[in-house]
Design an enzyme around this catalytic site. Sequence first.
Site, PDB file in Angstrom:
ATOM      1  N   CYS A   1      39.885  32.902  33.522  1.00 59.99           N
ATOM      2  CA  CYS A   1      41.771  32.766  33.462  1.00 59.99           C
ATOM      3  C   CYS A   1      41.981  31.299  33.566  1.00 59.99           C
ATOM      4  O   CYS A   1      40.857  30.381  33.552  1.00 59.99           O
ATOM      5  CB  CYS A   1      42.434  32.692  34.666  1.00 59.99           C
ATOM      6  SG  CYS A   1      42.798  34.528  35.210  1.00 59.99           S
TER       7      CYS A   1
ATOM      8  N   ASP B   1      48.647  33.677  43.300  1.00 59.85           N
ATOM      9  CA  ASP B   1      49.424  34.677  42.768  1.00 59.85           C
ATOM     10  C   ASP B   1      50.245  35.804  42.864  1.00 59.85           C
ATOM     11  O   ASP B   1      50.698  36.118  42.127  1.00 59.85           O
ATOM     12  CB  ASP B   1      47.961  35.818  43.477  1.00 59.85           C
ATOM     13  CG  ASP B   1      46.454  35.331  42.568  1.00 59.85           C
ATOM     14  OD1 ASP B   1      45.987  34.098  41.569  1.00 59.85           O
ATOM     15  OD2 ASP B   1      45.854  35.575  43.103  1.00 59.85           O
TER      16      ASP B   1
ATOM     17  N   LYS C   1      42.168  43.829  43.687  1.00 58.75           N
ATOM     18  CA  LYS C   1      41.064  43.754  42.798  1.00 58.75           C
ATOM     19  C   LYS C   1      40.082  42.725  43.414  1.00 58.75           C
ATOM     20  O   LYS C   1      38.901  42.533  43.713  1.00 58.75           O
ATOM     21  CB  LYS C   1      42.348  42.987  41.601  1.00 58.75           C
ATOM     22  CG  LYS C   1      41.156  42.185  41.272  1.00 58.75           C
ATOM     23  CD  LYS C   1      42.085  41.793  39.527  1.00 58.75           C
ATOM     24  CE  LYS C   1      42.131  40.252  39.564  1.00 58.75           C
ATOM     25  NZ  LYS C   1      41.302  39.257  39.780  1.00 58.75           N
ATOM     26  N   ASN C   2      40.671  41.804  44.367  1.00 57.92           N
ATOM     27  CA  ASN C   2      39.728  40.410  44.569  1.00 57.92           C
ATOM     28  C   ASN C   2      39.241  40.224  45.578  1.00 57.92           C
ATOM     29  O   ASN C   2      37.748  40.113  45.932  1.00 57.92           O
ATOM     30  CB  ASN C   2      41.068  39.327  44.844  1.00 57.92           C
ATOM     31  CG  ASN C   2      41.495  38.596  44.141  1.00 57.92           C
ATOM     32  OD1 ASN C   2      41.248  39.083  42.298  1.00 57.92           O
ATOM     33  ND2 ASN C   2      42.086  37.930  43.865  1.00 57.92           N
TER      34      ASN C   2
ATOM     35  N   ARG D   1      43.503  44.130  33.715  1.00 59.78           N
ATOM     36  CA  ARG D   1      42.493  43.115  34.024  1.00 59.78           C
ATOM     37  C   ARG D   1      43.076  43.858  35.973  1.00 59.78           C
ATOM     38  O   ARG D   1      41.853  43.380  36.600  1.00 59.78           O
ATOM     39  CB  ARG D   1      42.607  41.463  34.291  1.00 59.78           C
ATOM     40  CG  ARG D   1      42.052  41.017  32.554  1.00 59.78           C
ATOM     41  CD  ARG D   1      41.661  40.098  32.657  1.00 59.78           C
ATOM     42  NE  ARG D   1      40.838  39.390  33.989  1.00 59.78           N
ATOM     43  CZ  ARG D   1      40.904  37.884  34.686  1.00 59.78           C
ATOM     44  NH1 ARG D   1      41.912  37.315  33.968  1.00 59.78           N
ATOM     45  NH2 ARG D   1      40.461  38.194  35.999  1.00 59.78           N
TER      46      ARG D   1
ATOM     47  N   ARG E   1      38.830  25.199  37.755  1.00 57.05           N
ATOM     48  CA  ARG E   1      38.161  26.631  38.449  1.00 57.05           C
ATOM     49  C   ARG E   1      36.291  26.095  38.154  1.00 57.05           C
ATOM     50  O   ARG E   1      35.641  26.451  38.139  1.00 57.05           O
ATOM     51  CB  ARG E   1      38.131  27.908  37.634  1.00 57.05           C
ATOM     52  CG  ARG E   1      40.390  27.474  37.941  1.00 57.05           C
ATOM     53  CD  ARG E   1      40.487  28.738  37.003  1.00 57.05           C
ATOM     54  NE  ARG E   1      39.880  30.324  38.588  1.00 57.05           N
ATOM     55  CZ  ARG E   1      40.419  31.366  38.286  1.00 57.05           C
ATOM     56  NH1 ARG E   1      40.959  32.035  37.104  1.00 57.05           N
ATOM     57  NH2 ARG E   1      40.049  31.976  39.911  1.00 57.05           N
TER      58      ARG E   1
END
Length: 439
Positions: free
Chosen positions: A121, A312, A24-25, A404, A126
């Site tokens: 998130c 993560d 995903k990232n 997601r 962040r």
Amino acid sequence: MAHEIIVVHGNGTLAGDVHISGAKNSALKLMAASILAQGETIVRNVPLISDIDVMSEVLECLGATVARDEADEHVLLIDTSAVDSFETPYELVSKMRASIAVLGPLIARFGRARVAMPGGCQIGARKIDMHLRGLEALGVSFEIDHGYLKAAAENGLHGASVALDFPSVGATENMLMAAVVAEGETIIGNAAREPEIVDLANMLNEMGAKVRDAGSSIIRVEGVPLESLKPCDHATIGDRIEAGTFLVGGALTGGPVTVRGINPSFLRMAIAKFREMGCTVEEGADFVTVARTEPLRPVEIQTLPHPGFPTDLQAQFMLLAACAEGTSVITENVFENRFMFAAELARMGADIEIEDHHSLVRGGRSLQGAPVSSTDLRAGAALVLAGIVAEGETRVHKINHIDRGYEDYVGKLKALGADVSRELPYHNHRATVFVEADR
Ligand code: UD1
């Protein structure tokens, strides 16, 4: 509309092989990078997850067309020929913080950008100050305009030497995607070293950029003219976090669980921790297997930027620690407020004490099924795994977080033997009965 939940009956079973989707990232940033070249870019091995849909919408908003290949829906065809807007609206950026990844490419292509300030998130503040400082060094000026970030490189982009305060993944990527067309050489010091950064740099080079030493702390970029960047055909690397999550499943239940389509070197620290906890780990060129016959041993984990232990995978390992015999210490160094998962796991009977960014996990309690809520996507995935080893039924709410980032999580777990399904929550069944009785 009622939202689906995941219902798990704890049968303690997960064994077999699972194919890991594209990261995903990585895929999100590769999609953003496509803005840099006019024409059709092909990105392969893109996961079927909702964050990718949001990034597709972001690109479409800018004027691109994004389609999945009919023969293989994991192949994205992105045509950026008609991209004529440099504005990304709040409605999209607030859905997904990673939308900010278009900032660098938009500045590179148009010399300006207007991007809503990000949400995303709920894990700590962040901030994006490092993104901005890095881009400023390349000649970009910023102002805040009614919740939007307005960026302009009035005199073009020029190379610079910048050291990031912290090896931020997002800041490194945004700098990289602007630096590829900056005049002269850019040196990004204290750069993030995640495999996804290397994947992005490889794609940029395939487009005609000159990026060296990605994957190390000092990345060097020699700027090339924007017009010389061409669309390319690039395959996304495997998702190390999805792989790590399934391997935690193997460690929890005994497995063996084999993840395929992943380079084991992306998971060095996690593999070391599985071994410390008493698991056996086997690895090949593109697979890793985790199995366990001994009780789980306690562990000490500190999350750190890559190649350190990934934040993560913190929630998933907290679950493992809760099932170990003894007390584990887990320290979160990357994000603030990333222990919300602990409260949900405590609802299932875990004993976890949090102090600041440290957690003390007293293992050995058996977990009980309970209604719980995903606090973010990794926590959500970990709660489903907890349900698999808990006694009775676990109902995981807010699974939009899981959607997601995990492609067909339930289907993949079922194929490994878990008793897990997506269902509508109770109140919706009653509503349906009520409507039918009314007729
Ligand atoms: C990316 C990943 C995320 C992963 C994280 C760390 C994506 C879409 N997400 O997030 O899954 O958990 O890397 O591996 O790729 N920070 C600042 N100022 C900045 C930028 C960051 O203070 O300008 C702080 C953040 O608040 C956070 C820390 O630095 O505490 C790490 O953030 P960063 O590495 O930038 O993570 P993301 O790119 O947001």
